[in-house]
Design a protein around this motif. Structure first.
Motif, PDB file in Angstrom:
ATOM      1  N   GLN A   1       0.836  -1.198   0.000  1.00 54.66           N
ATOM      2  CA  GLN A   1       0.000   0.000   0.000  1.00 54.66           C
ATOM      3  C   GLN A   1       0.876   1.255   0.000  1.00 54.66           C
ATOM      4  N   VAL A   2       0.371   2.298  -0.654  1.00 54.70           N
ATOM      5  CA  VAL A   2       1.014   3.607  -0.583  1.00 54.70           C
ATOM      6  C   VAL A   2       0.281   4.404   0.480  1.00 54.70           C
ATOM      7  N   THR A   3       0.983   4.804   1.514  1.00 56.73           N
ATOM      8  CA  THR A   3       0.340   5.516   2.626  1.00 56.73           C
ATOM      9  C   THR A   3       0.080   6.976   2.267  1.00 56.73           C
TER      10      THR A   3
ATOM     11  N   ALA B   1       0.965   9.443   4.029  1.00 61.27           N
ATOM     12  CA  ALA B   1       2.192  10.180   4.340  1.00 61.27           C
ATOM     13  C   ALA B   1       3.165  10.128   3.164  1.00 61.27           C
ATOM     14  N   GLU B   2       3.271   8.960   2.537  1.00 62.82           N
ATOM     15  CA  GLU B   2       4.169   8.811   1.378  1.00 62.82           C
ATOM     16  C   GLU B   2       3.685   9.647   0.201  1.00 62.82           C
ATOM     17  N   LEU B   3       2.369   9.671  -0.010  1.00 64.30           N
ATOM     18  CA  LEU B   3       1.824  10.477  -1.092  1.00 64.30           C
ATOM     19  C   LEU B   3       2.040  11.960  -0.820  1.00 64.30           C
ATOM     20  N   THR B   4       1.869  12.353   0.435  1.00 66.15           N
ATOM     21  CA  THR B   4       2.086  13.759   0.808  1.00 66.15           C
ATOM     22  C   THR B   4       3.531  14.169   0.550  1.00 66.15           C
ATOM     23  N   GLN B   5       4.475  13.288   0.873  1.00 67.96           N
ATOM     24  CA  GLN B   5       5.886  13.576   0.625  1.00 67.96           C
ATOM     25  C   GLN B   5       6.142  13.771  -0.865  1.00 67.96           C
TER      26      GLN B   5
ATOM     27  N   PHE C   1      -4.693  21.590  -6.985  1.00 72.61           N
ATOM     28  CA  PHE C   1      -4.853  20.831  -8.230  1.00 72.61           C
ATOM     29  C   PHE C   1      -4.770  19.329  -7.952  1.00 72.61           C
ATOM     30  N   ILE C   2      -3.787  18.919  -7.140  1.00 71.28           N
ATOM     31  CA  ILE C   2      -3.630  17.494  -6.829  1.00 71.28           C
ATOM     32  C   ILE C   2      -4.840  16.968  -6.064  1.00 71.28           C
ATOM     33  N   GLN C   3      -5.323  17.773  -5.102  1.00 74.10           N
ATOM     34  CA  GLN C   3      -6.468  17.348  -4.287  1.00 74.10           C
ATOM     35  C   GLN C   3      -7.715  17.108  -5.129  1.00 74.10           C
ATOM     36  N   LYS C   4      -7.888  17.910  -6.180  1.00 72.40           N
ATOM     37  CA  LYS C   4      -9.101  17.831  -6.997  1.00 72.40           C
ATOM     38  C   LYS C   4      -8.945  16.913  -8.206  1.00 72.40           C
ATOM     39  N   ASN C   5      -7.749  16.366  -8.394  1.00 77.10           N
ATOM     40  CA  ASN C   5      -7.482  15.602  -9.605  1.00 77.10           C
ATOM     41  C   ASN C   5      -7.017  14.184  -9.256  1.00 77.10           C
ATOM     42  N   PRO C   6      -7.942  13.216  -9.231  1.00 78.50           N
ATOM     43  CA  PRO C   6      -7.569  11.835  -8.890  1.00 78.50           C
ATOM     44  C   PRO C   6      -6.526  11.262  -9.850  1.00 78.50           C
ATOM     45  N   GLN C   7      -6.593  11.659 -11.114  1.00 79.04           N
ATOM     46  CA  GLN C   7      -5.628  11.138 -12.086  1.00 79.04           C
ATOM     47  C   GLN C   7      -4.213  11.614 -11.753  1.00 79.04           C
ATOM     48  N   ALA C   8      -4.090  12.870 -11.349  1.00 76.34           N
ATOM     49  CA  ALA C   8      -2.782  13.404 -10.960  1.00 76.34           C
ATOM     50  C   ALA C   8      -2.270  12.692  -9.707  1.00 76.34           C
ATOM     51  N   GLN C   9      -3.178  12.396  -8.776  1.00 70.28           N
ATOM     52  CA  GLN C   9      -2.784  11.659  -7.577  1.00 70.28           C
ATOM     53  C   GLN C   9      -2.239  10.286  -7.958  1.00 70.28           C
ATOM     54  N   GLN C  10      -2.909   9.632  -8.919  1.00 72.53           N
ATOM     55  CA  GLN C  10      -2.482   8.300  -9.339  1.00 72.53           C
ATOM     56  C   GLN C  10      -1.115   8.347 -10.011  1.00 72.53           C
ATOM     57  N   GLN C  11      -0.848   9.417 -10.756  1.00 69.62           N
ATOM     58  CA  GLN C  11       0.447   9.558 -11.407  1.00 69.62           C
ATOM     59  C   GLN C  11       1.570   9.688 -10.384  1.00 69.62           C
ATOM     60  N   LEU C  12       1.273  10.296  -9.248  1.00 70.08           N
ATOM     61  CA  LEU C  12       2.264  10.394  -8.178  1.00 70.08           C
ATOM     62  C   LEU C  12       2.353   9.093  -7.378  1.00 70.08           C
TER      63      LEU C  12
ATOM     64  N   PRO D   1       4.558   5.480  -9.207  1.00 68.02           N
ATOM     65  CA  PRO D   1       5.979   5.150  -9.030  1.00 68.02           C
ATOM     66  C   PRO D   1       6.341   4.771  -7.604  1.00 68.02           C
ATOM     67  N   ILE D   2       5.624   5.329  -6.618  1.00 71.31           N
ATOM     68  CA  ILE D   2       5.879   4.954  -5.228  1.00 71.31           C
ATOM     69  C   ILE D   2       5.497   3.493  -5.016  1.00 71.31           C
ATOM     70  N   PHE D   3       4.325   3.128  -5.551  1.00 76.75           N
ATOM     71  CA  PHE D   3       3.854   1.745  -5.439  1.00 76.75           C
ATOM     72  C   PHE D   3       4.851   0.796  -6.108  1.00 76.75           C
ATOM     73  N   GLU D   4       5.303   1.158  -7.311  1.00 78.81           N
ATOM     74  CA  GLU D   4       6.243   0.291  -8.037  1.00 78.81           C
ATOM     75  C   GLU D   4       7.524   0.090  -7.246  1.00 78.81           C
ATOM     76  N   ASP D   5       8.061   1.175  -6.681  1.00 80.21           N
ATOM     77  CA  ASP D   5       9.297   1.059  -5.911  1.00 80.21           C
ATOM     78  C   ASP D   5       9.100   0.183  -4.670  1.00 80.21           C
ATOM     79  N   LYS D   6       7.928   0.272  -4.055  1.00 79.76           N
ATOM     80  CA  LYS D   6       7.671  -0.544  -2.870  1.00 79.76           C
ATOM     81  C   LYS D   6       7.535  -2.025  -3.239  1.00 79.76           C
ATOM     82  N   VAL D   7       6.960  -2.288  -4.408  1.00 79.53           N
ATOM     83  CA  VAL D   7       6.872  -3.679  -4.870  1.00 79.53           C
ATOM     84  C   VAL D   7       8.273  -4.202  -5.185  1.00 79.53           C
ATOM     85  N   VAL D   8       9.090  -3.371  -5.834  1.00 77.85           N
ATOM     86  CA  VAL D   8      10.478  -3.761  -6.124  1.00 77.85           C
ATOM     87  C   VAL D   8      11.206  -4.076  -4.819  1.00 77.85           C
ATOM     88  N   ASP D   9      11.046  -3.219  -3.813  1.00 77.26           N
ATOM     89  CA  ASP D   9      11.674  -3.463  -2.503  1.00 77.26           C
ATOM     90  C   ASP D   9      11.196  -4.793  -1.907  1.00 77.26           C
TER      91      ASP D   9
END
Length: 444
Positions: free
Chosen positions: A367-369, A371-375, A394-405, A408-416
């Motif tokens: 999971q991406v927390t 806190a991680e998304l905020t960072q 803009f980020i708060q109102k745009n779910p697609q932009a949130q997903q774009q951020l 990569p966090i999710f991918e890195d956590k899966v790699v870890d």
């Protein structure tokens, strides 16, 4: 409601959804009954408006809501029963859209590509080599010398000295095109470092060899893609007066330099530099290790890919590479860019690995927390100084932009997660060896 399959070919699916007119009417009736206690119309007390009048006044709008609710409900029920996960938003087409009238059944065609079943990947055989580089004394010294150069000052050269590349010349200048001065083309007491590339190409080279007190006429041609359209591609003449010629003097590598860069002493600065270098080496090493991991994962499993995802990814790759090859084009006002076979192969690899990592992460409950998304949002916001608040909104109102951020966090956590269970050996190498390994990534 009736759902009839119309297409089942590979990952492509098609269905006709029929919602009886009576079901739609019942939904409208339910919405009217729900709203009736709060409705107040002239001539009737609040909550006492007859249903017939409510239907006449609000029925058409509520019918639209009822139709959308029916379609959404049918889709959700279908995906829950079938277990399908659409690769992209399903395409919905209403039959007889222009001729549909109240009292008709609602009939829509739904089509989509489903995500494939991802076979179980045996991760037990993954072996990885992690390149380890220590920040040795030579690397720290080189970094300190670069800091000293960045903190350099300039001292007056001996009277009559000619300006050299790297010197600073203090100039007054006036630019003109066809003998007419143009706005923004003049300056006084401007400190220009020759060779810095801060002026139009060809400008600084013509001041090499100039002496303090000399007048120099500099002729240059503005680039075709110059920001001011009325100057783009035009030849300009700059009348320059060289007022001073100064030689660069690197800062001393001492406590004073350390304080300029926020450290208490030279030893503290060395420690910071060493830590930063090792962080850079670690990041580069991770990139090499991640590529090795992805190569092994790519060979582990094969499965059908949704054509729409591959097509979209290939288009994005082609577009990105085109802009890298044409850095002077900053907008998207260009012709269509057709993906090549190479783009398509790379797109297939990216889509396959993306789906596989997503499945591994889902099963591992990665999971991406918040806190991680905020960072991530904070890091991105720093690229927009003075507009941080607007970026956050803009980020708060745009779910697609949130997903774009988030992606990569999710991918890195899966790699870890995968690396944690893999056989990893550390190999100490030189900085040059690590650089070669990183350079090789771009050649693959």
């Amino acid at each position: 409601m009736q759902v009839t399959e119309t297409l089942n070919e590979g990952l492509k699916r098609g269905y006709t959804i029929t919602v009886p007119a009576a079901d739609l009417d019942a939904k409208v009736e339910a919405k009217l009954l729900e709203a009736q206690p709060e409705v107040e119309i002239k001539g009737f007390r609040k909550g006492k408006v007859p249903m017939a009048i409510l239907r006449k006044q609000f029925g058409q709008r509520l019918m639209g809501d009822a139709m959308q609710d029916a379609i959404d409900g049918a889709m959700n029920e279908h995906f829950e029963k079938s277990g399908d996960r659409p690769a992209l938003q399903p395409k919905i087409e209403m039959k007889g859209g222009d001729t549909w009238k109240e009292g008709d059944d609602l009939v829509v065609d739904m089509s989509y590509e489903k995500l494939p079943e991802i076979p179980e990947a045996d991760l037990s055989g993954i072996t990885l080599e992690r390149l380890v580089v220590k920040a040795d004394e030579a690397a720290v010294t080189e970094a300190l010398e670069n800091l000293a150069k960045a903190g350099q000052t300039f001292e007056d050269r001996k009277k009559g000295s000619k300006a050299k590349d790297g010197d600073q010349v203090v100039i007054d200048f006036k630019g003109s095109v066809d003998g007419v001065e143009f706005e923004g083309g003049a300056g006084e007491d401007y400190p220009l470092v020759l060779g810095s590339g801060s002026f139009i190409p060809g400008f600084e080279e013509q001041l090499v060899g100039a002496k303090a007190g000399e007048d120099v006429s500099v002729t240059v041609t503005f680039p075709e893609n110059y920001g001011a359209a009325h100057l783009a591609g035009k030849e300009a003449v700059f009348a320059c007066t060289v007022k001073e010629v100064k030689a660069p003097k690197a800062a001393e590598i001492d406590d004073e330099l350390a304080k300029k860069f926020g450290a208490e002493s030279l030893e503290a600065l060395k420690a910071q530099v060493s830590e930063r270098l090792e962080a850079e080496y670690s990041g580069a090493s991770r990139a090499v290790l991640k590529r090795s991991l992805l190569d092994q994962l790519d060979a582990l499993v094969k499965f059908d890919l949704p054509p729409s995802l591959v097509e979209a990814e290939a288009g994005q790759i082609a577009h990105q590479l085109w802009h890298e090859e044409n850095p002077n084009v900053h907008d998207h006002n260009h012709g269509a860019i057709e993906p090549t076979e190479e783009h398509n192969k790379l797109a297939e690899r990216r889509v396959r690995l993306g789906l596989l990592l997503a499945e591994i992460g889902r099963k591992a409950e990665v999971q991406v927390t918040d806190a991680e998304l905020t960072q991530a949002v904070l890091a991105q916001a720093r690229q927009y100084p003075g507009q941080e608040r607007q970026f956050f909104e803009f980020i708060q109102k745009n779910p697609q932009a949130q997903q774009q951020l988030r992606a990569p966090i999710f991918e890195d956590k899966v790699v870890d997660h995968i690396v944690a269970g893999a056989k990893v050996t550390d190999k100490e190498v030189s900085k040059d060896d690590l650089t070669k390994a990183v350079d090789a990534l771009d050649e693959m």
